[in-house]
Write a protein that holds these residues in place. Sequence first.
Motif: not given
Length: 481
Positions: A126-134, A430-433, A459-461, A472-474
């Motif tokens: 979910v975190v990875e896709n958030a950065f891939k999409n946005y 963030s509570c919204n990645v 880093a992104i975690r 998930v918290e980012g």
Amino acid sequence: MHDIVELRGHNHWDWDARTPPPFQNFEELEVTIGSLAQSGEGLALLPERGDGWVVVVPFVIRGEKVKARVYRHNWGYSHADLVEVIQPAENRIAQKDVLCKYFGTCAGCQLQHISYADQMQFKRKVVENAFKNYAEKYFASLPAVDPVSQSPLQSQYRTKITPHFEVPNPKHRVADANQDVPIGFLQAGKRRILDIEDCPIATPIINEGMKIMRAEVKKNIASYKKGATMLLRESNPVVPGTESEDPPKTTKVCITDHKANITEWVGKFRFDYPAGSFFQNNNAILPSLIGYVKQQLHLPLSGSSPSPSALAEPSLSKPSTELNHEIQYLVDAYCGSGLFGITCHEGFKKVLGVEISAASISCATNNLVLNKLSTKTAAFHLDDADKIFAHIDFPSSETALIIDPPRKGCSDEFLDQMVDFRPARVVYVSCNVQTQARDLQGLLDRCAAKGLAGYKVEAIRGFDLFPQTRHVEGVMTLTRL
């Protein structure tokens, strides 16, 4: 929609929005789940329907064959209820082994049928896709997303819940008797309230309080003119007579008054705040989360690699000898009651928190006193975060910034000022990645537009503050180039 487009392989529908969808309402279908969306719902592609129609089904696992009942349609996809799992995945948790007997009916949790290890894999994706999409323009240059940090507790972790109830129609009320009214949470896929007497992800003291609250509501239901949302929050006040002990003894109580005071302990730090205000709801993972933020704030600014001790398990009690003193000042935006500013203060000459809420600033200032920190080296300022940098006279090359905004993320005005100030280090919680990734792209775009070098993402975690749910918290770390 990003998940649906990825599953379909293209972003084009021949279907005309004015034409009926390719299903009848409440039609039952046998479908195979092709992927999970960031919502935790399964996506099933039907190539023969509507040029590749997608059916969205909750409480499933990729690869499962299920029977689903369609109930709502959108352009190119339909929502459906899960009727039956025909061919379960090997890693599906049996219904008898899930935490909650209401799972699958209650909308509160989405992932109890998935093992915790698999939940961590899902949330990392979910975190990875958030950065891939946005943050698509910069995704190729980003570091790999780190594994999600697990919560020490996967159940009985929530220190706050908000059950709801609706008042029965006046002609259906029963005078002077316990009224049988559902008190709980929304049903999955419906707007009706599911009666829940116990929530397995809430702490034991919260569940004790819920029993009392339910009995009181049912006893006094005739006095309510309309429905309500109740508050149940855990507090850990000091036992009277032990205030001088180090640490003092505490007890656990359940608070239901929005205006009452909550006492929360994060490691050795004490935070008092009104029950109705925001504070993180998983105390078990907070020492790890804050230890990581503290660790990231003190990463070297230069190209030199961090010491092995700096990469060890995050800790709130990191020795001052291990702190990086290249950065002398800390700014805590959206500071609330001072959680990050207070717990991460060590190693900085000055800490400044900014918050739009006067009540939060009052709490944060009081928490400085409770934790015996000097108001000369740490202060909290009342103002909109959009004006935060107007009050800062710190050298930007020696300043770190913590951002912990609401779900909507940072405003354009905030990002504009951030680019003008350009702090040397940024740790964005963030509570919204998805909005976190969007803000990264907005930040880097603004730097490029002004001919500035911008930032390197170190880093992104993800942190699992919400086990058994899709959330998930980012945490993202940036260093100025």
